[in-house]
Design a protein around this motif. Structure first.
Motif, mmCIF file in Angstrom:
data_model
loop_
_atom_site.group_PDB
_atom_site.id
_atom_site.type_symbol
_atom_site.label_atom_id
_atom_site.label_comp_id
_atom_site.label_asym_id
_atom_site.label_seq_id
_atom_site.Cartn_x
_atom_site.Cartn_y
_atom_site.Cartn_z
ATOM 1 N N PHE A 90 1.059 -1.102 0.228
ATOM 2 C CA PHE A 90 0.120 -0.418 0.021
ATOM 3 C C PHE A 90 1.027 1.465 0.084
ATOM 4 N N THR A 91 2.366 0.923 0.595
ATOM 5 C CA THR A 91 2.864 2.490 0.203
ATOM 6 C C THR A 91 3.346 2.752 -1.401
ATOM 7 N N HIS A 92 3.610 1.621 -2.389
ATOM 8 C CA HIS A 92 3.421 2.068 -3.898
ATOM 9 C C HIS A 92 4.872 1.660 -3.454
ATOM 10 N N VAL A 93 5.838 1.439 -3.326
ATOM 11 C CA VAL A 93 6.918 0.913 -3.113
ATOM 12 C C VAL A 93 7.259 -0.368 -3.807
ATOM 13 N N TRP A 94 6.289 -1.113 -4.028
ATOM 14 C CA TRP A 94 6.355 -2.271 -5.081
ATOM 15 C C TRP A 94 4.372 -2.878 -5.043
ATOM 16 N N THR A 95 4.298 -3.601 -5.955
ATOM 17 C CA THR A 95 3.312 -4.584 -5.929
ATOM 18 C C THR A 95 2.687 -5.297 -5.517
ATOM 19 N N PHE A 96 1.765 -6.279 -4.480
ATOM 20 C CA PHE A 96 1.444 -7.852 -4.117
ATOM 21 C C PHE A 96 1.779 -8.586 -5.077
ATOM 22 N N HIS A 97 1.035 -8.276 -6.240
ATOM 23 C CA HIS A 97 1.057 -9.544 -7.359
ATOM 24 C C HIS A 97 2.893 -9.523 -7.685
ATOM 25 N N GLY A 98 3.465 -7.625 -8.390
ATOM 26 C CA GLY A 98 5.059 -8.415 -8.611
ATOM 27 C C GLY A 98 5.721 -9.125 -7.282
ATOM 28 N N VAL A 99 5.299 -8.679 -6.659
ATOM 29 C CA VAL A 99 6.184 -9.390 -5.013
ATOM 30 C C VAL A 99 6.003 -11.052 -5.316
#
Length: 129
Positions: A90-99
């Protein structure tokens, strides 16, 4: 993309740390020891069936408890880093699907497995030495 790999590394390192911290390898060794004791008890001809039954019941209760603690420990080791990665998405550092996609990439799988193997080999050598 780099953020996704950072998140994936966070998940892998978090899992590895919790895996070792929760002593899941030691619990699996305890399970193995109890299974060996059970097999030896079942094969012991000097014991009566009643004694074998009592001993094997105690072993089965121990195995059930260790299985439950191992299952809960594995769920925590997998779930907590993933939950934290999801919250941090939710901090937009990464996307959960991308992780999640990055955790399945070959470079990260190899980079995550190698340190875990080294740590496990070290802990095995310390116990033997």
């Amino acid at each position: 993309m780099i953020g996704n790999y950072a998140g994936a590394a966070f998940v892998v390192l978090g899992f590895s740390w919790l895996f070792l911290r929760l002593q899941l390898v030691e619990r699996s060794r305890q399970i193995n020891g109890i299974v060996r004791q059970s097999a030896a008890t079942a094969a012991d001809r000097s014991l009566s069936d009643a004694v074998k039954g009592r001993v094997l019941r105690n072993h089965s209760l121990s195995l059930f408890g260790l299985f439950a603690s191992l299952t809960v420990g594995l769920a925590l080791a997998v779930g907590l880093p993933l939950l934290l990665a999801w919250v941090l998405a939710f901090t937009h550092v990464w996307t959960f699907h991308g992780v999640l996609a990055a955790t399945l990439s070959w470079p990260l799988l190899i980079a995550g497995i190698l340190p875990l193997v080294v740590i496990l080999l070290r802990s095995t050598r310390r116990r033997e030495g």
